[in-house]
Motif scaffolding. Structure first.
Motif, PDB file in Angstrom:
ATOM      1  N   PRO A  33      36.851   5.544  50.158  1.00  0.00           N
ATOM      2  CA  PRO A  33      36.995   6.985  50.408  1.00  0.00           C
ATOM      3  C   PRO A  33      35.656   7.695  50.547  1.00  0.00           C
ATOM      4  N   VAL A  34      34.659   7.255  49.772  1.00  0.00           N
ATOM      5  CA  VAL A  34      33.320   7.853  49.850  1.00  0.00           C
ATOM      6  C   VAL A  34      32.712   7.603  51.222  1.00  0.00           C
ATOM      7  N   THR A  35      32.865   6.398  51.742  1.00  0.00           N
ATOM      8  CA  THR A  35      32.320   6.064  53.054  1.00  0.00           C
ATOM      9  C   THR A  35      32.994   6.887  54.149  1.00  0.00           C
ATOM     10  N   ILE A  36      34.316   6.979  54.089  1.00  0.00           N
ATOM     11  CA  ILE A  36      35.056   7.727  55.103  1.00  0.00           C
ATOM     12  C   ILE A  36      34.603   9.185  55.133  1.00  0.00           C
ATOM     13  N   ALA A  37      34.566   9.823  53.961  1.00  0.00           N
ATOM     14  CA  ALA A  37      34.237  11.247  53.893  1.00  0.00           C
ATOM     15  C   ALA A  37      32.808  11.519  54.351  1.00  0.00           C
ATOM     16  N   SER A  38      31.862  10.702  53.903  1.00  0.00           N
ATOM     17  CA  SER A  38      30.461  10.974  54.231  1.00  0.00           C
ATOM     18  C   SER A  38      30.177  10.748  55.713  1.00  0.00           C
ATOM     19  N   LEU A  42      29.386  13.807  58.319  1.00  0.00           N
ATOM     20  CA  LEU A  42      28.038  13.775  58.869  1.00  0.00           C
ATOM     21  C   LEU A  42      28.093  13.976  60.389  1.00  0.00           C
ATOM     22  N   ILE A  43      28.995  13.218  61.027  1.00  0.00           N
ATOM     23  CA  ILE A  43      29.139  13.333  62.488  1.00  0.00           C
ATOM     24  C   ILE A  43      29.715  14.689  62.865  1.00  0.00           C
ATOM     25  N   LEU A  44      30.768  15.104  62.153  1.00  0.00           N
ATOM     26  CA  LEU A  44      31.426  16.378  62.448  1.00  0.00           C
ATOM     27  C   LEU A  44      30.465  17.548  62.263  1.00  0.00           C
ATOM     28  N   GLY A  45      29.697  17.523  61.165  1.00  0.00           N
ATOM     29  CA  GLY A  45      28.757  18.604  60.906  1.00  0.00           C
ATOM     30  C   GLY A  45      27.680  18.699  61.975  1.00  0.00           C
TER      31      GLY A  45
END
Length: 313
Positions: A33-38, A42-45
């Motif tokens: 879950p940490v990998t997915i969220a980060s 990161l890309i979206l931001g």
């Protein structure tokens, strides 16, 4: 943009969000879950901030006044909400996770009373009670023994906690968007949240972006491009056209899509308990978000009854 086009886009956004937990269910088997969220935020931001800079120039950079709100949004809405929700899908079903997510307007309404000291109408409180009754019915599977023992699935608890965290994101966002544009606010919150999750992942050794096979990769692209960029922009743009009260009606599509996708793809149970809980959540959320229409209808009916009695007398 016409109202018809706005309605179509709102329906599409809600349906996409309804299917999103199924994609996360596939992806979380490979990435933490940490990998997915980060990685996602990161890309979206970066995409949103690039767009904001193209449209606004230096105005997209935060002021000192906006930093506390952006940090709160990054912590609550990106770090806590996403990690808790993605972790929840390891332990609970897509159906339950989607149903709990649908109660966000009710949780936000309660938080506005506790934090902002707002006063809610009686119909709103009724809607909140009905909605939470639906959640309790689903997570307890209709069992009084589970309720008495408070023996809920850990995934259900994490899923509900993620929506509480999202409330903090919503309230901080309301403050931040009085200072900055929605695109810039969302972009900075995403980037800050991604940084927080990444630091947590490095510290706990839970950041592990291994190569993805076809299905997990398609799932990640879905939650990034469709569930993230497309749905977010469509929702914000169309809400301005039809108004937030009308837009929230379309959120009722989300739990229906989530329930059906969970049943078809993962064999989630859909019985009397699940249908009753879903109906209660939809009715409750509809009352919370559209109470003024209900009040107007009831007042009109009461006026007609009084007028009829006056004529008869």
């Amino acid at each position: 943009m016409t109202n018809l086009k706005a309605y179509v886009l709102l329906a599409m956004a809600s349906a996409i969000w309804g299917f999103q937990p199924s994609c996360v269910k596939w992806l979380v088997k490979v990435w933490t879950p940490v990998t997915i969220a980060s990685v996602r935020y990161l890309i979206l931001g970066c995409i949103l901030l690039g767009w904001a800079f193209h449209k606004e120039g230096r105005k997209m950079f935060p002021t000192w006044e906006s930093w506390p709100f952006l940090l709160c949004m990054g912590l609550c809405g990106i770090a806590l909400n996403n990690v808790l929700q993605f972790t929840a899908l390891k332990y609970t079903t897509v159906t339950v996770c989607t149903m709990i997510s649908a109660t966000t307007p009710c949780i936000t309404a309660v938080a506005s009373v506790l934090i902002l000291k707002e006063r809610l109408r009686p119909l709103v409180w009724l809607g909140i009670a009905i909605s939470f009754l639906g959640v309790l019915t689903i997570v307890s599977k209709g069992s009084w023994a589970v309720l008495r023992a408070i023996d809920f699935n850990i995934g259900d608890i994490l899923s509900f906690s993620s929506q509480v965290a999202w409330t903090g994101y919503t309230m901080a966002g309301m403050k931040a968007m009085k200072i900055m544009s929605p695109i810039a606010v969302t972009g900075w919150a995403g980037l800050l949240g991604a940084g927080m999750v990444y630091l947590y992942g490095i510290t706990t050794h839970s950041f592990n972006p291994v190569p993805l096979s076809t299905l997990p990769m398609l799932s990640f692209l879905y939650i990034l491009l469709l569930g993230g960029i497309f749905s977010m922009l469509a929702w914000n743009a169309c809400s301005k056209v039809v108004g937030p009260s009308i837009a929230t009606i379309f959120l009722n599509i989300m739990p229906m899509v989530g329930m059906l996708s969970g049943y078809v793809l993962f064999g989630d149970e859909i019985g009397t308990v699940q249908l009753f809980g879903a109906a209660a959540i939809i009715v409750g959320v509809s009352l919370v978000t559209n109470y003024h229409y209900v009040e107007a209808y009831l007042n009109k009916r009461i006026h007609r009854v009084k007028e009829r009695r006056r004529i008869q007398s």
